[in-house]
Structure formats: C-alpha cells, structure tokens
Design a protein around this motif. Structure first.
Motif, short mmCIF file in Angstrom:
data_model
loop_
_atom_site.label_atom_id
_atom_site.label_comp_id
_atom_site.label_asym_id
_atom_site.label_seq_id
_atom_site.Cartn_x
_atom_site.Cartn_y
_atom_site.Cartn_z
N LEU A 60 77.19 -48.33 26.31
CA LEU A 60 75.78 -48.43 26.66
C LEU A 60 74.95 -47.49 25.80
CD1 LEU A 60 76.05 -48.60 30.56
CD2 LEU A 60 75.35 -50.45 29.02
N LEU A 61 75.39 -46.25 25.69
CA LEU A 61 74.62 -45.23 24.97
C LEU A 61 75.41 -44.74 23.77
CD1 LEU A 61 73.39 -43.08 28.00
CD2 LEU A 61 72.07 -44.77 26.72
N ILE A 62 74.69 -44.39 22.72
CA ILE A 62 75.33 -43.76 21.57
C ILE A 62 76.00 -42.46 21.99
CG2 ILE A 62 74.95 -42.71 19.31
CD1 ILE A 62 72.63 -44.65 18.88
N GLU A 63 75.37 -41.74 22.89
CA GLU A 63 75.93 -40.47 23.36
C GLU A 63 77.31 -40.67 23.99
OE1 GLU A 63 71.43 -39.96 23.34
OE2 GLU A 63 72.83 -41.57 23.80
N ASP A 64 77.45 -41.74 24.78
CA ASP A 64 78.75 -42.04 25.39
C ASP A 64 79.79 -42.38 24.32
OD1 ASP A 64 77.66 -41.68 27.94
OD2 ASP A 64 77.21 -43.81 28.17
N ALA A 65 79.38 -43.11 23.30
CA ALA A 65 80.29 -43.45 22.21
C ALA A 65 80.75 -42.19 21.48
CB ALA A 65 79.61 -44.41 21.24
N LEU A 66 79.82 -41.28 21.21
CA LEU A 66 80.18 -40.03 20.54
C LEU A 66 81.21 -39.24 21.33
CD1 LEU A 66 76.65 -38.83 19.34
CD2 LEU A 66 78.52 -39.64 17.88
N GLU A 67 80.97 -39.10 22.63
CA GLU A 67 81.90 -38.32 23.47
C GLU A 67 83.28 -38.97 23.51
OE1 GLU A 67 81.22 -35.25 25.07
OE2 GLU A 67 79.53 -35.38 23.69
N HIS A 68 83.31 -40.26 23.69
CA HIS A 68 84.58 -40.99 23.77
C HIS A 68 85.33 -40.92 22.43
CE1 HIS A 68 87.29 -44.08 25.44
NE2 HIS A 68 87.34 -44.53 24.20
N LEU A 69 84.63 -41.16 21.35
CA LEU A 69 85.26 -41.16 20.03
C LEU A 69 85.78 -39.78 19.64
CD1 LEU A 69 82.77 -43.48 18.14
CD2 LEU A 69 85.13 -44.04 18.79
N SER A 70 85.03 -38.75 19.96
CA SER A 70 85.49 -37.40 19.61
C SER A 70 86.78 -37.06 20.33
CB SER A 70 84.41 -36.35 19.91
OG SER A 70 84.18 -36.23 21.30
N ALA A 71 86.86 -37.39 21.62
CA ALA A 71 88.09 -37.13 22.38
C ALA A 71 89.25 -37.96 21.84
CB ALA A 71 87.85 -37.42 23.86
N LEU A 72 88.99 -39.20 21.52
CA LEU A 72 90.03 -40.09 21.01
C LEU A 72 90.55 -39.62 19.64
CD1 LEU A 72 91.51 -42.73 21.70
CD2 LEU A 72 89.69 -43.94 20.50
N LEU A 73 89.65 -39.18 18.79
CA LEU A 73 90.07 -38.66 17.48
C LEU A 73 90.95 -37.43 17.64
CD1 LEU A 73 86.78 -39.20 15.47
CD2 LEU A 73 89.00 -40.24 14.94
N LYS A 74 90.57 -36.53 18.54
CA LYS A 74 91.36 -35.31 18.74
C LYS A 74 92.74 -35.64 19.30
CE LYS A 74 92.27 -30.92 18.89
NZ LYS A 74 92.71 -30.23 17.69
N ILE A 75 92.82 -36.61 20.19
CA ILE A 75 94.12 -37.03 20.74
C ILE A 75 95.01 -37.60 19.64
CG2 ILE A 75 95.22 -38.76 22.22
CD1 ILE A 75 92.83 -38.35 24.17
N ASN A 76 94.43 -38.42 18.78
CA ASN A 76 95.21 -39.09 17.74
C ASN A 76 95.50 -38.21 16.53
OD1 ASN A 76 95.64 -42.22 18.20
ND2 ASN A 76 93.76 -41.60 19.24
N PHE A 77 94.65 -37.21 16.31
CA PHE A 77 94.81 -36.34 15.14
C PHE A 77 94.64 -34.89 15.62
CE2 PHE A 77 92.83 -40.37 13.88
CZ PHE A 77 93.82 -40.87 13.04
N SER A 78 95.72 -34.34 16.12
CA SER A 78 95.66 -33.04 16.81
C SER A 78 95.28 -31.88 15.89
CB SER A 78 97.00 -32.75 17.48
OG SER A 78 98.03 -32.69 16.52
N ASN A 79 95.38 -32.06 14.57
CA ASN A 79 95.06 -30.96 13.66
C ASN A 79 93.56 -30.89 13.30
OD1 ASN A 79 95.56 -33.39 12.29
ND2 ASN A 79 96.40 -32.41 10.48
N ILE A 80 92.73 -31.69 13.96
CA ILE A 80 91.28 -31.59 13.77
C ILE A 80 90.79 -30.28 14.39
CG2 ILE A 80 89.02 -32.54 14.39
CD1 ILE A 80 90.26 -35.32 14.36
N ILE A 81 89.99 -29.54 13.62
CA ILE A 81 89.40 -28.32 14.17
C ILE A 81 87.88 -28.43 14.31
CG2 ILE A 81 91.24 -26.74 13.55
CD1 ILE A 81 89.77 -26.03 11.01
N LEU A 82 87.26 -29.31 13.52
CA LEU A 82 85.81 -29.51 13.60
C LEU A 82 85.50 -30.95 13.25
CD1 LEU A 82 83.05 -27.86 13.90
CD2 LEU A 82 82.96 -28.01 11.42
#
Length: 109
Positions: free
Chosen positions: A61-83
């Motif tokens: 629905l919101l870009i903000e929701d997409a950002l939050e979901h995508l950031s968490a998903l990226l960190k789960i899939n690529f644990s070596n992300i720091i920023l």
C-alpha cells in the motif's frame, strides 16, 4: 565494499488510491549496500531479483511499508550487510514530478 544498484525499473501494484490497486505502475529502486567482505560476496543480480520479485508479489500500500519489508528481507538473505540506503520512486504518479521515499538502515554486523 559497497554495491550500487541504480534505476532498477519495473512495474508493480503499489499505492493506496483505487486505480493504484488495480493498475500496475512504474517504480524505480535505487540502493547502496555497504557490507563486510570476507571472501563472501553479495551477488547484485540476486539483490535486484529479490527486490523486484518481492514488490511484484506483495503489492504494498505504502512505499514506507515496502522499504521496511525490503530492508528486513535483504538483511535476512544477506547477513553481512552493515548499511543499506534504499529509495523507491514512483515516476508517473504526479504529472509534474517524480515522488520518492527513502531510508537508511544501519545493522549490527
């Protein structure tokens, strides 16, 4: 190391207006990923595919929701992300400008 993905463009359902819930629109995703490289790299093609597939599937629905979901998903899939600096743009929603929302996510390594 830093990965840059610029102007990843595809169509998806995103938005709260009635027509946005039924008609796909262009979105553009830009991101920077700072990560710890200890002989384990992040495949940028996998990152791009994950972003596009998730946004097309989830129909946020919101870009903000997409950002939050995508950031968490990226960190789960690529644990070596720091920023993570992530920006989503809707280039055609308003007739005289592009509209974007972005956020920077800092993760413990």
């Amino acid at each position: 190391m830093t990965i840059h993905i610029q102007d990843l463009k595809f169509q998806c359902i995103i938005g709260i207006l009635d027509f946005e819930r039924t008609q796909e629109q262009d979105v553009i995703v830009n991101l920077e990923i700072d990560y710890t490289y200890n002989s384990e790299f992040i495949n940028y093609a996998d990152v791009a595919a994950l972003l596009q597939d998730t946004m097309q599937k989830e129909k946020f629905l919101l870009i903000e929701d997409a950002l939050e979901h995508l950031s968490a998903l990226l960190k789960i899939n690529f644990s070596n992300i720091i920023l993570l600096n992530l920006k989503i743009t809707k280039p055609s929603i308003l007739p005289n400008c592009k509209v974007s929302v972005s956020n920077i996510y800092k993760f413990d390594s």
